[in-house]
Write a protein that holds these residues in place. Structure first.
Motif, PDB file in Angstrom:
ATOM      1  N   VAL A  53       0.842  -1.201   0.000  1.00  0.00           N
ATOM      2  CA  VAL A  53       0.000   0.000   0.000  1.00  0.00           C
ATOM      3  C   VAL A  53       0.873   1.246   0.000  1.00  0.00           C
ATOM      4  CG1 VAL A  53      -1.610   1.364   1.404  1.00  0.00           C
ATOM      5  CG2 VAL A  53      -2.037  -1.072   1.029  1.00  0.00           C
ATOM      6  N   GLU A  54       1.865   1.293   0.867  1.00  0.00           N
ATOM      7  CA  GLU A  54       2.735   2.466   0.963  1.00  0.00           C
ATOM      8  C   GLU A  54       3.505   2.686  -0.339  1.00  0.00           C
ATOM      9  OE1 GLU A  54       4.181   5.753   3.268  1.00  0.00           O
ATOM     10  OE2 GLU A  54       2.470   4.431   3.503  1.00  0.00           O
ATOM     11  N   LYS A  55       4.035   1.624  -0.911  1.00  0.00           N
ATOM     12  CA  LYS A  55       4.805   1.752  -2.151  1.00  0.00           C
ATOM     13  C   LYS A  55       3.907   2.053  -3.344  1.00  0.00           C
ATOM     14  CE  LYS A  55       8.712  -0.789  -0.438  1.00  0.00           C
ATOM     15  NZ  LYS A  55       9.368  -2.063  -0.272  1.00  0.00           N
ATOM     16  N   ALA A  56       2.704   1.503  -3.353  1.00  0.00           N
ATOM     17  CA  ALA A  56       1.763   1.788  -4.434  1.00  0.00           C
ATOM     18  C   ALA A  56       1.267   3.223  -4.339  1.00  0.00           C
ATOM     19  CB  ALA A  56       0.586   0.810  -4.395  1.00  0.00           C
ATOM     20  N   LEU A  57       1.126   3.726  -3.132  1.00  0.00           N
ATOM     21  CA  LEU A  57       0.738   5.128  -2.955  1.00  0.00           C
ATOM     22  C   LEU A  57       1.822   6.033  -3.527  1.00  0.00           C
ATOM     23  CD1 LEU A  57      -1.174   7.288  -1.872  1.00  0.00           C
ATOM     24  CD2 LEU A  57      -0.128   6.976   0.391  1.00  0.00           C
ATOM     25  N   GLU A  60       3.036   9.606   5.200  1.00  0.00           N
ATOM     26  CA  GLU A  60       3.810  10.797   4.868  1.00  0.00           C
ATOM     27  C   GLU A  60       3.656  11.139   3.389  1.00  0.00           C
ATOM     28  OE1 GLU A  60       7.889  10.421   6.107  1.00  0.00           O
ATOM     29  OE2 GLU A  60       7.316  10.023   8.180  1.00  0.00           O
ATOM     30  N   ILE A  61       3.415  10.135   2.574  1.00  0.00           N
ATOM     31  CA  ILE A  61       3.231  10.358   1.140  1.00  0.00           C
ATOM     32  C   ILE A  61       1.940  11.141   0.905  1.00  0.00           C
ATOM     33  CG2 ILE A  61       2.946   9.237  -1.112  1.00  0.00           C
ATOM     34  CD1 ILE A  61       4.636   6.890   0.101  1.00  0.00           C
ATOM     35  N   THR A  62       0.907  10.832   1.667  1.00  0.00           N
ATOM     36  CA  THR A  62      -0.340  11.587   1.573  1.00  0.00           C
ATOM     37  C   THR A  62      -0.088  13.034   1.963  1.00  0.00           C
ATOM     38  OG1 THR A  62      -1.604   9.598   2.110  1.00  0.00           O
ATOM     39  CG2 THR A  62      -2.743  11.693   2.355  1.00  0.00           C
ATOM     40  N   ASP A  63       0.651  13.243   3.055  1.00  0.00           N
ATOM     41  CA  ASP A  63       0.988  14.607   3.474  1.00  0.00           C
ATOM     42  C   ASP A  63       1.737  15.352   2.370  1.00  0.00           C
ATOM     43  OD1 ASP A  63      -0.112  13.887   5.896  1.00  0.00           O
ATOM     44  OD2 ASP A  63       1.727  14.110   7.060  1.00  0.00           O
ATOM     45  N   GLU A  64       2.670  14.662   1.740  1.00  0.00           N
ATOM     46  CA  GLU A  64       3.447  15.267   0.645  1.00  0.00           C
ATOM     47  C   GLU A  64       2.530  15.703  -0.494  1.00  0.00           C
ATOM     48  OE1 GLU A  64       6.155  13.375  -2.815  1.00  0.00           O
ATOM     49  OE2 GLU A  64       6.730  12.782  -0.782  1.00  0.00           O
ATOM     50  N   LEU A  65       1.585  14.839  -0.863  1.00  0.00           N
ATOM     51  CA  LEU A  65       0.651  15.163  -1.938  1.00  0.00           C
ATOM     52  C   LEU A  65      -0.236  16.343  -1.542  1.00  0.00           C
ATOM     53  CD1 LEU A  65      -0.686  14.656  -4.659  1.00  0.00           C
ATOM     54  CD2 LEU A  65      -2.017  12.835  -3.589  1.00  0.00           C
TER      55      LEU A  65
END
Length: 188
Positions: free
Chosen positions: A58-62, A120-125
């Motif tokens: 999930v994290e890598k696909a995000l 953190e990827i969501t935060d980045e987006l």
């Protein structure tokens, strides 16, 4: 049978791309590992040669989805990084009908929150979207506040439009939101 040296890396990328599409289209919970791997002609057991767990995937696909979104956004905006152009792109009918190619926030963010796994990827987006929306607004504090409201409107409108069975209602949601959000920018 002997595989090419980069076979594992290519397979890993195929899994990531397929998962990123399915998570955006169907959601995280509705995407099973066995059907995912079967769609790629791979075995369920082979999954663990690439990822520790579904959460790892999930994290890598995000990350993959965000990278794909950034590439697509750059191509669609063709240098016009204005907030109005971003709103038009985000609330386009194609974004509604092709969730597998769109923003992961509309499908994945609520599930990540419900699972207690914010990223953190969501935060980045989110920060990147806010930065784009703040472009051209005069007051720094006012632009921050408006950009948050506009982003929430974008994501919410897309979620509602995708859930509407009636295509005219879906288009009305997108069109009205587009007009109102662009008016908010003009008044900034």
């Amino acid at each position: 049978m002997r595989y090419a040296e980069d076979h594992k890396a290519q397979t890993h990328q195929r899994i990531l791309h397929e998962a990123a599409s399915r998570f955006r289209r169907d959601g995280i919970g509705a995407t099973g590992l066995q059907p995912l791997m079967k769609a790629l002609g791979l075995t369920h057991g082979g999954f663990y040669a690439h990822f520790k767990s579904k959460d790892d995937l999930v994290e890598k696909a995000l990350r993959c989805a965000v990278d794909q979104l950034n590439e697509s956004r750059a191509a669609k905006l063709a240098g016009d990084e204005s907030a109005a152009a971003f709103i038009d792109m985000y609330l386009a009918p194609e974004h509604r009908t092709q969730p597998e190619e769109g923003c992961p926030l509309t499908t994945m963010s609520s599930e990540l929150g419900q699972r207690g796994q914010p990223s953190e990827i969501t935060d980045e987006l989110i920060h990147r979207m806010l930065s784009t929306l703040e472009t051209g607004m005069p007051s720094q504090q006012e632009s921050r506040d408006k950009s948050v409201m506009i982003m929430a409107g974008l994501v919410g409108a897309m979620v509602l439009a995708r859930s509407a069975k009636d295509p005219q209602l879906a288009e009305r949601i997108l069109q009205t939101t587009r007009e109102q959000l662009k008016q908010q920018i003009a008044e900034a």
